[in-house]
Design a protein around this motif. Structure first.
Motif, PDB file in Angstrom:
ATOM      1  N   GLY A  10       0.840  -1.201   0.000  1.00 50.40           N
ATOM      2  CA  GLY A  10       0.000   0.000   0.000  1.00 50.40           C
ATOM      3  C   GLY A  10       0.870   1.243   0.000  1.00 50.40           C
ATOM      4  N   HIS A  11       1.932   1.207   0.824  1.00 47.45           N
ATOM      5  CA  HIS A  11       2.882   2.314   0.870  1.00 47.45           C
ATOM      6  C   HIS A  11       3.536   2.512  -0.501  1.00 47.45           C
ATOM      7  N   LYS A  12       4.072   1.426  -1.041  1.00 45.53           N
ATOM      8  CA  LYS A  12       4.873   1.570  -2.255  1.00 45.53           C
ATOM      9  C   LYS A  12       4.029   1.969  -3.470  1.00 45.53           C
ATOM     10  N   THR A  13       2.797   1.456  -3.520  1.00 44.28           N
ATOM     11  CA  THR A  13       1.915   1.804  -4.647  1.00 44.28           C
ATOM     12  C   THR A  13       1.736   3.308  -4.739  1.00 44.28           C
ATOM     13  N   LEU A  14       1.566   3.950  -3.573  1.00 46.97           N
ATOM     14  CA  LEU A  14       1.427   5.404  -3.575  1.00 46.97           C
ATOM     15  C   LEU A  14       2.789   6.085  -3.710  1.00 46.97           C
ATOM     16  N   ALA A  15       3.813   5.515  -3.069  1.00 45.22           N
ATOM     17  CA  ALA A  15       5.132   6.161  -3.045  1.00 45.22           C
ATOM     18  C   ALA A  15       5.703   6.350  -4.459  1.00 45.22           C
ATOM     19  N   VAL A  16       5.559   5.343  -5.307  1.00 47.90           N
ATOM     20  CA  VAL A  16       6.157   5.453  -6.638  1.00 47.90           C
ATOM     21  C   VAL A  16       5.455   6.542  -7.449  1.00 47.90           C
ATOM     22  N   ASN A  17       4.173   6.755  -7.147  1.00 46.86           N
ATOM     23  CA  ASN A  17       3.440   7.824  -7.822  1.00 46.86           C
ATOM     24  C   ASN A  17       3.809   9.191  -7.268  1.00 46.86           C
ATOM     25  N   LEU A  18       3.932   9.290  -5.949  1.00 43.35           N
ATOM     26  CA  LEU A  18       4.356  10.552  -5.339  1.00 43.35           C
ATOM     27  C   LEU A  18       5.726  10.959  -5.866  1.00 43.35           C
ATOM     28  N   SER A  19       6.570   9.959  -6.114  1.00 50.15           N
ATOM     29  CA  SER A  19       7.909  10.222  -6.608  1.00 50.15           C
ATOM     30  C   SER A  19       7.870  10.931  -7.970  1.00 50.15           C
ATOM     31  N   ASP A  20       6.904  10.564  -8.801  1.00 48.80           N
ATOM     32  CA  ASP A  20       6.776  11.232 -10.100  1.00 48.80           C
ATOM     33  C   ASP A  20       6.389  12.696  -9.929  1.00 48.80           C
ATOM     34  N   LEU A  21       5.511  12.975  -8.981  1.00 49.36           N
ATOM     35  CA  LEU A  21       5.143  14.378  -8.745  1.00 49.36           C
ATOM     36  C   LEU A  21       6.316  15.143  -8.141  1.00 49.36           C
ATOM     37  N   ALA A  22       7.074  14.462  -7.264  1.00 44.33           N
ATOM     38  CA  ALA A  22       8.263  15.095  -6.679  1.00 44.33           C
ATOM     39  C   ALA A  22       9.206  15.537  -7.792  1.00 44.33           C
ATOM     40  N   ALA A  23       9.375  14.666  -8.779  1.00 45.76           N
ATOM     41  CA  ALA A  23      10.297  14.961  -9.875  1.00 45.76           C
ATOM     42  C   ALA A  23       9.823  16.137 -10.725  1.00 45.76           C
ATOM     43  N   MET A  24       8.523  16.452 -10.664  1.00 45.11           N
ATOM     44  CA  MET A  24       7.985  17.597 -11.403  1.00 45.11           C
ATOM     45  C   MET A  24       7.965  18.858 -10.552  1.00 45.11           C
ATOM     46  N   ALA A  84       5.844  19.218  -8.123  1.00 44.75           N
ATOM     47  CA  ALA A  84       4.418  19.478  -7.899  1.00 44.75           C
ATOM     48  C   ALA A  84       4.019  19.114  -6.464  1.00 44.75           C
ATOM     49  N   LEU A  85       3.029  19.827  -5.966  1.00 45.73           N
ATOM     50  CA  LEU A  85       2.481  19.536  -4.632  1.00 45.73           C
ATOM     51  C   LEU A  85       1.369  18.507  -4.782  1.00 45.73           C
ATOM     52  N   PRO A  86       1.533  17.307  -4.220  1.00 44.53           N
ATOM     53  CA  PRO A  86       0.523  16.253  -4.387  1.00 44.53           C
ATOM     54  C   PRO A  86      -0.803  16.641  -3.734  1.00 44.53           C
ATOM     55  N   ARG A  87      -1.912  16.388  -4.409  1.00 46.44           N
ATOM     56  CA  ARG A  87      -3.227  16.719  -3.849  1.00 46.44           C
ATOM     57  C   ARG A  87      -4.172  15.513  -3.814  1.00 46.44           C
ATOM     58  N   TRP A  88      -4.343  14.836  -4.950  1.00 46.27           N
ATOM     59  CA  TRP A  88      -5.383  13.814  -5.043  1.00 46.27           C
ATOM     60  C   TRP A  88      -4.846  12.551  -5.721  1.00 46.27           C
ATOM     61  N   ALA A  89      -5.489  11.413  -5.401  1.00 49.26           N
ATOM     62  CA  ALA A  89      -5.117  10.154  -6.044  1.00 49.26           C
ATOM     63  C   ALA A  89      -6.362   9.355  -6.406  1.00 49.26           C
ATOM     64  N   ALA A 133      -0.396   8.547   2.458  1.00 55.42           N
ATOM     65  CA  ALA A 133      -1.259   9.614   1.931  1.00 55.42           C
ATOM     66  C   ALA A 133      -1.403  10.717   2.974  1.00 55.42           C
ATOM     67  N   ASP A 134      -1.617  10.349   4.234  1.00 49.92           N
ATOM     68  CA  ASP A 134      -1.784  11.345   5.296  1.00 49.92           C
ATOM     69  C   ASP A 134      -0.512  12.159   5.492  1.00 49.92           C
ATOM     70  N   GLN A 135       0.642  11.497   5.395  1.00 47.67           N
ATOM     71  CA  GLN A 135       1.910  12.214   5.523  1.00 47.67           C
ATOM     72  C   GLN A 135       2.032  13.339   4.503  1.00 47.67           C
ATOM     73  N   HIS A 136       1.440  13.119   3.327  1.00 50.47           N
ATOM     74  CA  HIS A 136       1.612  14.080   2.235  1.00 50.47           C
ATOM     75  C   HIS A 136       0.349  14.879   1.938  1.00 50.47           C
ATOM     76  N   GLY A 137      -0.682  14.728   2.763  1.00 44.50           N
ATOM     77  CA  GLY A 137      -1.918  15.469   2.546  1.00 44.50           C
ATOM     78  C   GLY A 137      -2.617  15.098   1.249  1.00 44.50           C
ATOM     79  N   VAL A 138      -2.462  13.832   0.825  1.00 42.85           N
ATOM     80  CA  VAL A 138      -3.101  13.383  -0.422  1.00 42.85           C
ATOM     81  C   VAL A 138      -4.469  12.783  -0.123  1.00 42.85           C
ATOM     82  N   GLU A 139      -5.471  13.165  -0.894  1.00 41.70           N
ATOM     83  CA  GLU A 139      -6.823  12.629  -0.715  1.00 41.70           C
ATOM     84  C   GLU A 139      -7.138  11.619  -1.808  1.00 41.70           C
ATOM     85  N   LEU A 140      -7.686  10.467  -1.400  1.00 42.06           N
ATOM     86  CA  LEU A 140      -8.131   9.469  -2.374  1.00 42.06           C
ATOM     87  C   LEU A 140      -9.539   9.855  -2.820  1.00 42.06           C
ATOM     88  N   VAL A 141      -9.699  10.145  -4.098  1.00 44.72           N
ATOM     89  CA  VAL A 141     -10.986  10.668  -4.573  1.00 44.72           C
ATOM     90  C   VAL A 141     -11.687   9.745  -5.561  1.00 44.72           C
TER      91      VAL A 141
END
Ligand code: ADP
Ligand code: MG
Length: 324
Positions: A64-78, A80-85, A110-118
């Protein structure tokens, strides 16, 4: 395909949380999102397939961690401030204890980064985990692959090669001592996406990418997009001590492969003009994250890796590719 009658119960129980940052979240045919004035929406998606990206019996919390982490990493590389997933799952069965732990791992990060699952999708099928992530970046302010210029310093965050070392250990190619095995295994299963670094590099870095497939492969994408070349020093790479030990034990080839072509590190590789070295160093201090200068962007194409004696190091494969 909607095989299970309890599909909606599963979504309600495990994946429905308040999303105050969305106009409308989970539960309708689409989520409704509003980005700020003067902002751009950064969108990316990444899929994790059982047997390719993880072992079928992998710990669901870590998955669960890694599924989100690899996506957050792409936004980090841009930058960008992560908002929604959005989270799309194919599950072999409605295994509730698995879902309980998977969703706990997902939401902890998700909570660590303020990301909301929508939103997302849930179907029966061979285990397959797919996240679409969305974030915000000021208009024209994103970190891209195509901005590197000759003369830029090349930097990487954190350490390289730990995830690849853990994998090499599990595949029997190396034997890591216990402490190193624990450290490298954590890097493989619980990567820390460098979101704060990406945000800090806005307006400073000329280009950036996250290292998912290996340094040479990913730096190669910057070089291709920027029509530039690079020279890096093998000895400058930030690698765990055990990797240097392997080199001195005649396992130099494994060490080089892990450091230069090891995937799954999710560190950032970025280029910054020389005049901003002290700026990068102060970010490193502020974030308490090692940032290491490994070489320079040069005119031309391709990347030359220098050994300490000045000779060029050649690798058979520069990184992970699903079809090669
Ligand atoms: P539809 O059939 O209209 O596509 P679904 O029945 O697939 O809608 O999903 C119902 C709602 O639940 C939607 O809002 C969808 O985005 C959300 N959803 C489905 N699966 C997940 C999941 N794994 N995580 C979060 N939301 C999900
Ligand atoms: Mg659907």
């Amino acid at each position: 395909m909607k095989p299970s009658s309890s599909e909606f119960d599963l979504i309600k129980r495990y994946f429905t949380r308040p999303a105050p940052g969305a106009v409308l979240g989970v539960g309708d045919d689409a989520a409704l999102l509003r980005v700020g004035n003067g902002m751009e929406l950064a969108v990316s998606t990444d899929m994790l397939v059982s047997g390719t990206h993880f072992f079928p019996d992998a710990d669901p919390f870590l998955l669960g961690h890694k599924t989100l982490a690899v996506n957050l990493s792409d936004l980090a590389a841009m930058g960008a401030l992560p908002r929604w997933a959005l989270l799309s799952l194919a599950l072999p069965a409605a295994d509730e204890s698995w879902l309980e732990r998977f969703s706990a791992g997902f939401f902890a990060l998700a909570d660590q980064h303020g990301v909301e699952l929508v939103g997302g999708d849930t179907t029966r099928g061979p285990l397959n985990l797919c996240v679409t992530i969305m974030g915000e970046v000021p208009q024209g302010g994103a970190l891209r692959r195509d901005g590197a210029r000759a003369g830029d310093d090349i930097w990487v965050s954190g350490m390289l090669g730990r995830a690849a070392l853990a994998l090499a250990h599990h595949q029997g190619a190396v034997r890591l001592p216990t402490a190193e095995l624990v450290d490298c295994t954590a890097a493989l299963h619980q990567p820390a996406p460098r979101v704060a670094l990406g945000l800090a590099l806005r307006g400073m870095a000329h280009s950036a990418i996250d290292i998912s497939d290996g340094l040479l492969a990913d730096l190669g994408h910057i070089l291709e997009s920027s029509a530039a070349g690079a020279e890096i020093a093998f000895d400058a790479l930030p690698v765990p001590e055990i990797l240097r030990t392997l080199s001195s034990q005649g396992r130099g080839e494994v060490a080089q492969r892990c450091a230069l072509a090891g995937g799954d590190d999710y560190e950032l590789c970025f280029t910054v003009p020389v005049s901003r070295r002290s700026g990068v160093e102060s970010i490193s201090g502020r974030l308490n994250l090692p940032l290491t200068r490994i070489g320079s962007i040069v005119a031309g194409c391709g990347c030359i890796v220098r050994a300490p004696d000045g000779s060029a190091i050649h690798l058979e494969k520069s990184g992970y590719d699903h079809f090669r």
